[in-house]
Motif scaffolding. Sequence first.
Motif, mmCIF file in Angstrom:
data_model
loop_
_atom_site.group_PDB
_atom_site.id
_atom_site.type_symbol
_atom_site.label_atom_id
_atom_site.label_comp_id
_atom_site.label_asym_id
_atom_site.label_seq_id
_atom_site.Cartn_x
_atom_site.Cartn_y
_atom_site.Cartn_z
ATOM 1 N N LYS A 54 -6.215 -0.512 -15.733
ATOM 2 C CA LYS A 54 -4.975 -0.646 -14.974
ATOM 3 C C LYS A 54 -5.344 -0.964 -13.539
ATOM 4 N N TYR A 55 -4.495 -1.732 -12.881
ATOM 5 C CA TYR A 55 -4.825 -2.002 -11.481
ATOM 6 C C TYR A 55 -3.585 -2.023 -10.602
ATOM 7 N N PHE A 56 -3.808 -1.687 -9.339
ATOM 8 C CA PHE A 56 -2.778 -1.811 -8.303
ATOM 9 C C PHE A 56 -3.237 -2.879 -7.328
ATOM 10 N N LEU A 57 -2.333 -3.757 -6.931
ATOM 11 C CA LEU A 57 -2.633 -4.681 -5.850
ATOM 12 C C LEU A 57 -2.054 -4.079 -4.582
ATOM 13 N N VAL A 58 -2.898 -3.967 -3.562
ATOM 14 C CA VAL A 58 -2.464 -3.349 -2.314
ATOM 15 C C VAL A 58 -2.822 -4.257 -1.124
ATOM 16 N N HIS A 59 -2.451 -3.789 0.072
ATOM 17 C CA HIS A 59 -2.806 -4.485 1.309
ATOM 18 C C HIS A 59 -2.246 -5.907 1.366
ATOM 19 N N VAL A 60 -1.103 -6.071 0.767
ATOM 20 C CA VAL A 60 -0.441 -7.376 0.775
ATOM 21 C C VAL A 60 0.378 -7.470 2.076
ATOM 22 N N PRO A 61 0.212 -8.540 2.856
ATOM 23 C CA PRO A 61 0.962 -8.634 4.111
ATOM 24 C C PRO A 61 2.480 -8.559 3.877
ATOM 25 N N GLU A 62 3.163 -7.859 4.774
ATOM 26 C CA GLU A 62 4.625 -7.737 4.607
ATOM 27 C C GLU A 62 5.355 -8.647 5.567
ATOM 28 N N LEU A 113 -7.000 -2.805 -5.716
ATOM 29 C CA LEU A 113 -7.551 -4.051 -5.201
ATOM 30 C C LEU A 113 -6.666 -4.634 -4.122
ATOM 31 N N GLU A 114 -7.283 -5.017 -3.037
ATOM 32 C CA GLU A 114 -6.512 -5.618 -1.967
ATOM 33 C C GLU A 114 -6.223 -7.086 -2.292
ATOM 34 N N ALA A 115 -5.049 -7.546 -1.907
ATOM 35 C CA ALA A 115 -4.699 -8.961 -2.040
ATOM 36 C C ALA A 115 -4.133 -9.380 -0.681
ATOM 37 N N GLY A 116 -4.995 -9.254 0.329
ATOM 38 C CA GLY A 116 -4.529 -9.380 1.710
ATOM 39 C C GLY A 116 -4.585 -10.775 2.289
ATOM 40 N N HIS A 117 -5.157 -11.706 1.544
ATOM 41 C CA HIS A 117 -5.307 -13.057 2.075
ATOM 42 C C HIS A 117 -4.073 -13.878 1.724
#
Length: 243
Positions: free
Chosen positions: A235-243, A207-211
């Motif tokens: 189970k889940y992965f959070l991805v696309h988190v701004p760096e 799942l993206e958490a990009g906001h």
Amino acid sequence: MQTNQRKMIEQQYPLHWKKKNFSIKIFCSIPNIATGILLKAGDAHFVIDPGDGILRDLNKEIGVKNLLNVSDVFVTHGHHDHVGGVWSLLTYLRVMQKKSPLTIYYPDRCVEIESIYNAFKKVYSRSISYKINLKAIKKTNGFTANEITVKPFPVIHKEHLSTGKTRKVPALGYNFVYDGMKICYGGDTAYCEELVNHARNADLAILEAGHEEETPDEMHMTMKEAVSIGKSSKKYFLVHVPE
Ligand SMILES: [Zn+2]
Ligand SMILES: [Zn+2]
């Protein structure tokens, strides 16, 4: 988003999930930079969202022989951080004389994939060693690709225009089912019912958490939204988190 909150969900790439003969490796998922995912089911290799760097990561992970046998590519949408590696991938497979066909699945009206493909065909018309099947997904019916069951679903994702307005882009998430297990990959998306339904009970939800803000928008999910969906999966992965 506060820095301390962001730190909480900082992910160390690659992210790897492996069950028996079904696995997925996320080499990278950074908004505006690159995404790159390898899916393995039995002996088959699939590529998801080939962003910049995918060729380097695949070559290191599976080597030339397996790279030449990649049968299918799944694209969620045409943003450069999800398709930036397509040209290199297609060209490399040509240079290495791939013989088996390659199918690229992508949302209907995704102009980026069609443009890359057309340019590739034009430039290398006399030296492409393998067949490329373009499959624009219009209806979200399930299908089978090299023994894996795939169920695409529509998600909500927008982009900024030069006028300051936004437009909705053709965007999909995919569920991949193999050997009784289900992986749900939402791609880039705002919070939406389709994703909620498809992620439920998944063995893995990506799942993206990009906001970055707390208030929801129609481009990406807040961390809170992504976590709320993730909790319905095993189970889940959070991805696309701004760096
Ligand atoms: Zn993205
Ligand atoms: Zn995007």
